[in-house]
Write an enzyme that holds these catalytic residues in place. Structure first.
Site, PDB file in Angstrom:
ATOM      1  N   LYS A  45       0.791  -1.167   0.145  1.00 38.71           N
ATOM      2  CA  LYS A  45       0.183   0.209  -0.085  1.00 38.71           C
ATOM      3  C   LYS A  45       1.021   1.157  -0.272  1.00 38.71           C
ATOM      4  O   LYS A  45       2.497   1.431   0.202  1.00 38.71           O
ATOM      5  CB  LYS A  45      -1.723  -0.095   1.071  1.00 38.71           C
ATOM      6  CG  LYS A  45      -0.155  -0.287   2.632  1.00 38.71           C
ATOM      7  CD  LYS A  45      -1.544  -0.446   3.914  1.00 38.71           C
ATOM      8  CE  LYS A  45      -0.504  -0.627   5.356  1.00 38.71           C
ATOM      9  NZ  LYS A  45      -1.663  -0.854   5.833  1.00 38.71           N
ATOM     10  N   ARG A  74     -10.916  -0.001  14.557  1.00 36.63           N
ATOM     11  CA  ARG A  74     -10.211   0.521  13.089  1.00 36.63           C
ATOM     12  C   ARG A  74     -10.722  -0.125  11.608  1.00 36.63           C
ATOM     13  O   ARG A  74     -12.452   1.099  11.915  1.00 36.63           O
ATOM     14  CB  ARG A  74      -8.606   0.287  12.878  1.00 36.63           C
ATOM     15  CG  ARG A  74      -8.595   0.982  11.766  1.00 36.63           C
ATOM     16  CD  ARG A  74      -6.652   1.593  11.557  1.00 36.63           C
ATOM     17  NE  ARG A  74      -6.670   0.133  10.971  1.00 36.63           N
ATOM     18  CZ  ARG A  74      -5.527   0.207  10.444  1.00 36.63           C
ATOM     19  NH1 ARG A  74      -4.661   1.022  10.874  1.00 36.63           N
ATOM     20  NH2 ARG A  74      -4.986  -1.508  10.051  1.00 36.63           N
ATOM     21  N   TYR A 124      14.324  30.573   7.865  1.00 40.80           N
ATOM     22  CA  TYR A 124      13.049  31.428   8.814  1.00 40.80           C
ATOM     23  C   TYR A 124      13.185  31.208  10.264  1.00 40.80           C
ATOM     24  O   TYR A 124      13.934  30.775  10.973  1.00 40.80           O
ATOM     25  CB  TYR A 124      12.122  30.360   8.589  1.00 40.80           C
ATOM     26  CG  TYR A 124      11.328  30.578   6.923  1.00 40.80           C
ATOM     27  CD1 TYR A 124      11.672  31.389   6.673  1.00 40.80           C
ATOM     28  CD2 TYR A 124      11.716  29.292   6.446  1.00 40.80           C
ATOM     29  CE1 TYR A 124      10.720  31.647   5.125  1.00 40.80           C
ATOM     30  CE2 TYR A 124      10.929  29.373   4.617  1.00 40.80           C
ATOM     31  CZ  TYR A 124      10.729  30.664   4.409  1.00 40.80           C
ATOM     32  OH  TYR A 124      10.167  30.791   2.794  1.00 40.80           O
TER      33      TYR A 124
HETATM   34  C1  LIG Z   1      -1.009  -1.914   6.944  1.00 40.34           C
HETATM   35  C2  LIG Z   1      -1.013  -3.597   7.162  1.00 40.34           C
HETATM   36  C3  LIG Z   1      -0.152  -4.635   7.258  1.00 40.34           C
HETATM   37  C4  LIG Z   1       1.495  -4.363   7.153  1.00 40.34           C
HETATM   38  O1  LIG Z   1       1.409  -4.036   8.605  1.00 40.34           O
HETATM   39  P1  LIG Z   1       3.288  -3.884   8.378  1.00 40.34           P
HETATM   40  O2  LIG Z   1       3.006  -3.086  10.281  1.00 40.34           O
HETATM   41  O3  LIG Z   1       3.741  -2.309   7.664  1.00 40.34           O
HETATM   42  O4  LIG Z   1       3.827  -4.850   8.312  1.00 40.34           O
HETATM   43  C5  LIG Z   1      -1.161  -5.603   7.748  1.00 40.34           C
HETATM   44  N1  LIG Z   1      -1.904  -5.841   7.323  1.00 40.34           N
HETATM   45  C6  LIG Z   1      -2.965  -4.551   7.515  1.00 40.34           C
HETATM   46  C7  LIG Z   1      -4.431  -4.556   7.949  1.00 40.34           C
HETATM   47  C8  LIG Z   1      -3.111  -3.275   7.908  1.00 40.34           C
HETATM   48  O5  LIG Z   1      -3.018  -2.085   7.561  1.00 40.34           O
END
Ligand SMILES: *Cc1c(COP(=O)(O)O)cnc(C)c1O
Length: 380
Positions: A66, A161, A275
């Site tokens: 992702k 979540r 700045y």
């Molecule tokens: C982002 C995510 C992962 C990967 O998690 P990492 O901590 O980067 O290995 C796996 N499962 C879900 C549901 C996620 O949101």
């Protein structure tokens, strides 16, 4: 006409160095003022294989790509992971899945963590994506619009979540299981802390919600893999570990980031830099202005705090991080360097995150679209 001759001469020499001749091959690193992000695809593949080996041979290891493969560039990273052996990929949203399908072609399974939203149906169908359904709404939408199309179910076991909670799941499980989900998954909130009590609680909740279903199950991301076999189930979903960050301490480092020096100047005691005049010279100081700022994902909290590196020599960032530029004290260097490293052997994304008050994930996913991404593969 003061200086005109000198100016013209200088311009002529510049023009001669960089002629505007379209037939000439473009000069790459030497003249670019954009920073270079180097990505070691062999290291990503090695990290995937090592995390794959960390679970039993019957456990499938997916790859989470992702957010543009955690900022490193989806096309090259996804192909490298497919070549290493990954057969299932996870993305956050359907558009990412569509993009990934075009990169990988037919075959590998592409799972979408946000599930099946209104407007996704055509992409899910045409590009053969597998949504992880999060709610009764999504289940209804999916089964009505694409009956027979692959799907998984995301369950909430305590993170609050994404995913269905236990009562909701219990009410509709018989009906959903009848439709043949190909994965039941959940996500751990505290897997990076092996002693956290929530890990065991989420595990118990996941078992209670999925035992006896006969459907393949997945609970572990990178942190969950490291918690041990009882968290592995049928499929693991590592992301951050592939890209060399905590909690996978044994990871091979993946990224380095080099920022070109645009300009240097010598300033006198009492003069300030940047700045807000937050840094004031106490002695004559050589200041290098580097290409890269908060618009490139270098957090403003690095102001007056981070180190850059000329090989193994640290050079402190002075003054505030601005949008496109940072300023660095290089008074102690024997020569003006072409560039300085902000990520590399002396400073990992996690180290930089510690200085900035954030996490490696945020440093990686913030890596600028402006950076020139250079990929190393096959030992090159
Ligand atoms: C982002 C995510 C992962 C990967 O998690 P990492 O901590 O980067 O290995 C796996 N499962 C879900 C549901 C996620 O949101």
């Amino acid at each position: 006409m003061w200086h005109l001759d000198a100016t013209l001469t200088r311009f002529a020499s510049v023009a001669c160095e960089f002629p505007l001749d379209p037939t000439r091959a473009p000069v790459k690193t030497a003249v670019m003022s954009t920073a270079t992000l180097s990505v070691d695809l062999d290291a990503i593949a090695a990290n995937w294989r090592a995390l794959d080996k960390a679970s039993a041979s019957g456990v499938q290891t997916a790859a989470v790509v992702k957010a543009n493969a955690y900022g490193l560039g989806l096309p090259r990273v996804a192909r490298a992971l497919a070549q290493a052996g990954a057969r299932r990929f996870f993305v956050a949203v359907t558009e990412e899945g569509a993009n990934l399908r075009q990169i990988l072609g037919p075959g590998p399974q592409i799972c979408v963590l946000s599930g099946h939203m209104a407007g996704d149906t055509e992409m899910v169908s045409d590009l053969d994506l597998t949504p992880m359904l999060n709610s009764l709404d999504q289940v209804t939408r999916h089964l009505e619009s694409l009956p027979g199309h692959a799907f998984g179910v995301q369950l909430d076991t305590g993170m609050n979540r994404l995913g269905m909670e236990e009562p909701e799941w219990e009410a509709i499980a018989p009906f959903v299981l009848e439709a043949g989900p190909e994965l039941l998954m959940s996500h751990l909130a505290c897997a990076d802390d092996p002693d956290h009590a929530l890990n065991e609680q989420q595990l118990a909740s996941f078992l209670a919600m999925t035992d006896g279903t006969g459907v393949p199950r997945s609970l572990a991301a990178t942190g969950g893999i490291l918690l041990g076999p009882k968290y592995h189930f049928d499929l693991t979903r590592p992301g951050i570990g592939l890209y060399g960050c905590r909690p996978y301490e044994a990871a091979r480092p993946v990224v380095s980031l080099s920022l070109p020096v645009i300009q240097t100047r010598l300033i006198a005691p009492g003069e300030s830099v940047g700045y807000g005049c937050t840094w004031v010279a106490e002695q004559p100081t050589t200041v290098a202005s580097l290409s890269g700022g908060y618009a490139d994902g270098l957090p403003r909290t690095l102001s007056n705090a981070a180190m850059l590196w000329d090989g193994d020599t640290p050079c402190p960032l002075i003054g505030r991080v601005s949008m496109d530029t940072i300023t660095v004290d290089i008074s102690h260097l024997a020569q003006i360097p072409r560039s300085l490293d902000i990520l590399g052997p002396n400073q990992s994304a996690d180290d930089l995150a510690d200085t900035a008050g954030t996490i490696g994930y945020e440093i990686l996913t913030g890596l600028s679209a402006r950076y020139y991404r250079r990929y190393y593969e096959g030992g090159k």
